[in-house]
Design a protein around this motif. Structure first.
Motif, PDB file in Angstrom:
ATOM      1  N   PRO A  38      34.788  36.148  52.049  1.00  0.00           N
ATOM      2  CA  PRO A  38      35.412  37.240  51.299  1.00  0.00           C
ATOM      3  C   PRO A  38      36.788  37.539  51.919  1.00  0.00           C
ATOM      4  CG  PRO A  38      33.217  37.810  52.140  1.00  0.00           C
ATOM      5  CD  PRO A  38      33.687  36.619  52.888  1.00  0.00           C
ATOM      6  N   ALA A  52      39.359  39.217  49.997  1.00  0.00           N
ATOM      7  CA  ALA A  52      40.064  39.972  48.959  1.00  0.00           C
ATOM      8  C   ALA A  52      40.327  41.423  49.362  1.00  0.00           C
ATOM      9  CB  ALA A  52      39.254  39.936  47.658  1.00  0.00           C
ATOM     10  N   GLY A  53      40.077  41.742  50.635  1.00  0.00           N
ATOM     11  CA  GLY A  53      40.284  43.127  51.091  1.00  0.00           C
ATOM     12  C   GLY A  53      41.765  43.465  51.158  1.00  0.00           C
ATOM     13  N   GLY A  57      43.348  44.976  53.771  1.00  0.00           N
ATOM     14  CA  GLY A  57      43.926  44.810  55.117  1.00  0.00           C
ATOM     15  C   GLY A  57      44.855  45.946  55.496  1.00  0.00           C
ATOM     16  N   THR A  58      44.440  47.172  55.199  1.00  0.00           N
ATOM     17  CA  THR A  58      45.365  48.302  55.397  1.00  0.00           C
ATOM     18  C   THR A  58      45.723  48.543  56.865  1.00  0.00           C
ATOM     19  OG1 THR A  58      43.474  49.796  55.406  1.00  0.00           O
ATOM     20  CG2 THR A  58      44.650  49.550  53.324  1.00  0.00           C
ATOM     21  N   ARG A  59      44.841  48.099  57.772  1.00  0.00           N
ATOM     22  CA  ARG A  59      45.146  48.353  59.191  1.00  0.00           C
ATOM     23  C   ARG A  59      46.307  47.504  59.691  1.00  0.00           C
ATOM     24  NH1 ARG A  59      39.254  47.652  61.373  1.00  0.00           N
ATOM     25  NH2 ARG A  59      39.123  46.483  59.420  1.00  0.00           N
ATOM     26  N   GLU A  69      43.985  37.566  56.429  1.00  0.00           N
ATOM     27  CA  GLU A  69      43.329  36.333  56.893  1.00  0.00           C
ATOM     28  C   GLU A  69      44.329  35.206  57.146  1.00  0.00           C
ATOM     29  OE1 GLU A  69      42.672  38.004  54.077  1.00  0.00           O
ATOM     30  OE2 GLU A  69      40.802  39.016  54.604  1.00  0.00           O
ATOM     31  N   GLN A  86      38.005  38.459  42.999  1.00  0.00           N
ATOM     32  CA  GLN A  86      37.491  39.836  42.986  1.00  0.00           C
ATOM     33  C   GLN A  86      38.639  40.688  42.437  1.00  0.00           C
ATOM     34  OE1 GLN A  86      36.980  41.925  46.755  1.00  0.00           O
ATOM     35  NE2 GLN A  86      35.326  43.177  45.929  1.00  0.00           N
ATOM     36  N   GLY A 146      34.591  46.598  47.755  1.00  0.00           N
ATOM     37  CA  GLY A 146      33.745  46.554  48.942  1.00  0.00           C
ATOM     38  C   GLY A 146      33.213  45.153  49.207  1.00  0.00           C
TER      39      GLY A 146
HETATM   40  P1  UTP Z   1      37.358  44.967  56.034  1.00  0.00           P
HETATM   41  O1  UTP Z   1      36.994  46.324  55.569  1.00  0.00           O
HETATM   42  O2  UTP Z   1      37.347  44.710  57.479  1.00  0.00           O
HETATM   43  O3  UTP Z   1      38.785  44.519  55.520  1.00  0.00           O
HETATM   44  O4  UTP Z   1      36.481  43.916  55.257  1.00  0.00           O
HETATM   45  P2  UTP Z   1      39.891  45.237  54.705  1.00  0.00           P
HETATM   46  O5  UTP Z   1      39.326  46.249  53.779  1.00  0.00           O
HETATM   47  O6  UTP Z   1      40.691  44.133  54.104  1.00  0.00           O
HETATM   48  O7  UTP Z   1      40.770  45.859  55.871  1.00  0.00           O
HETATM   49  P3  UTP Z   1      41.214  47.336  56.228  1.00  0.00           P
HETATM   50  O8  UTP Z   1      39.984  48.047  56.729  1.00  0.00           O
HETATM   51  O9  UTP Z   1      41.807  47.965  54.988  1.00  0.00           O
HETATM   52  O10 UTP Z   1      42.240  47.128  57.315  1.00  0.00           O
HETATM   53  C1  UTP Z   1      35.885  42.793  55.888  1.00  0.00           C
HETATM   54  C2  UTP Z   1      36.165  41.538  55.094  1.00  0.00           C
HETATM   55  O11 UTP Z   1      35.736  41.684  53.751  1.00  0.00           O
HETATM   56  C3  UTP Z   1      36.768  41.389  52.848  1.00  0.00           C
HETATM   57  C4  UTP Z   1      38.063  41.547  53.639  1.00  0.00           C
HETATM   58  O12 UTP Z   1      39.081  40.702  53.106  1.00  0.00           O
HETATM   59  C5  UTP Z   1      37.648  41.160  55.050  1.00  0.00           C
HETATM   60  O13 UTP Z   1      37.750  39.768  55.240  1.00  0.00           O
HETATM   61  N1  UTP Z   1      36.686  42.309  51.699  1.00  0.00           N
HETATM   62  C6  UTP Z   1      36.535  43.630  51.899  1.00  0.00           C
HETATM   63  C7  UTP Z   1      36.788  41.792  50.419  1.00  0.00           C
HETATM   64  O14 UTP Z   1      36.923  40.552  50.225  1.00  0.00           O
HETATM   65  N2  UTP Z   1      36.724  42.641  49.370  1.00  0.00           N
HETATM   66  C8  UTP Z   1      36.559  43.980  49.523  1.00  0.00           C
HETATM   67  O15 UTP Z   1      36.494  44.706  48.510  1.00  0.00           O
HETATM   68  C9  UTP Z   1      36.471  44.484  50.825  1.00  0.00           C
END
Ligand code: UTP
Length: 296
Positions: free
Chosen positions: A13, A15-16, A18-20, A31, A108, A113
């Motif tokens: 996964p 697709a997050g 990565g706000t941090r 990634e 996604q 999530g």
């Molecule tokens: P994290 O919560 O650590 O990543 O999700 P994030 O949301 O990208 O980062 P922050 O917290 O805003 O900095 C763990 C993994 O799940 C993926 C993220 O890409 C990461 O590899 N993820 C998370 C998804 O693919 N989709 C989502 O909706 C959420």
């Protein structure tokens, strides 16, 4: 154990949001951030390939084109490096994914999530057991990689697992937390799993790290899971429901995990991997010693 379905597919996964790591992650997927000279996703892919995975399923968003580009063949760059006699570099960009391994991408559309991201891979994975790797949990193992350790345990027991490690008790609200019961073989079976519990109510300090071997049935459970902690559809919540019918082991892996989703973990990983690099080690150590001298 004979008759156990092989683990052939791994879901990444990615697709997050990565706000941090904003502002960098405004345009660069988290990634794709490099530890020394390799992006995080490549470390995870190498770990999966070592474990015998044949199909890599990347769950991406529209904004993560850089990940597709990275795994695509760049014929122009390959020709350029060959013409320049740079065979080592040529080999490094040609062998990112072995020829016998297939890559697939699913979208996604909205970052709802981790549970939702995994669910997006359902059509590609089907009913078989599969692995999930979160590339921002980088695991440096002295010998066998973490996923291969988990796959071996799965072949021995026929039971899936989740990677876990002890975390400081004050930090339970940043992790999925499991409590375990030892079975007759001395392995830790997961009794309970909770997403980000406050330290006062956490069932233990065993934190989930981003490695899973899950049964294909998880997809139907994910279908009905509602948004949980942080308003996100949590993989943890689906696993909690499934535990009643599908046992899982807590796998304490051999290796060091770097939380590369946090700036601290990312910097630690960068330093440790650079110290392992023959070309960088000496320079880095003398830089540290200069820093130390200038403080005294
Ligand atoms: P994290 O919560 O650590 O990543 O999700 P994030 O949301 O990208 O980062 P922050 O917290 O805003 O900095 C763990 C993994 O799940 C993926 C993220 O890409 C990461 O590899 N993820 C998370 C998804 O693919 N989709 C989502 O909706 C959420």
């Amino acid at each position: 154990m004979s008759g156990v379905a092989p683990i052939r597919k791994a879901v990444f996964p990615v697709a997050g949001l990565g706000t941090r790591f904003l502002p960098a992650t405004k345009s660069i997927p988290k990634e794709m951030l490099p530890i020394v000279d390799k992006p995080l996703i490549q470390y995870a892919v190498e770990e999966a390939v070592e474990a015998g995975i044949e199909t890599l399923v990347f769950v991406i968003s529209e904004k993560k084109q850089a990940i597709l580009d990275y795994f695509d063949t760049d014929a122009e760059l390959q020709a350029h490096l060959l013409a320049q006699g740079k065979k080592d570099l040529h080999a490094r960009i040609c062998n990112i994914i072995p020829r016998n391994v297939t890559t697939t991408y699913v979208i996604q559309e909205e970052a709802l999530g981790l549970g939702h991201a995994v669910w997006c891979a359902r059509a590609v994975v089907g009913k078989e057991p599969f692995a999930v790797l979160l590339a921002d949990d980088l695991i440096r193992s002295p010998g066998t990689g973490c996923l291969k350790q988990m796959v071996s345990e799965y072949h021995a027991t026929g039971i899936g697992s989740i990677g876990v490690e002890e975390i400081p008790p004050s930090m339970t609200d940043r992790y999925g937390i499991v409590s375990v019961l030892q079975d007759a073989t001395g392995r830790n079976r997961i009794r309970e799993i909770v997403e980000k519990p406050a330290p006062a109510v956490a069932p233990s300090n065993l934190g989930v790290v981003g490695r899973y071997i899950l049964p294909g049935e998880i997809f139907s459970t994910l279908e009905s899971v509602r948004a949980g902690v942080g308003g996100e559809i949590q993989l943890t919540d689906a696993i909690a429901v499934q535990l009643a019918s599908h046992p899982l082991l807590a796998h304490t892996f051999d290796g060091i995990r770097y939380d590369c989703g946090s700036r601290q973990g990312f910097i630690r990983a960068t330093v440790d991997y650079a110290l392992e690099d023959k070309e960088l080690r000496h320079d880095l150590l003398s830089h540290f010693s200069l820093l130390n001298d200038s403080k005294n």
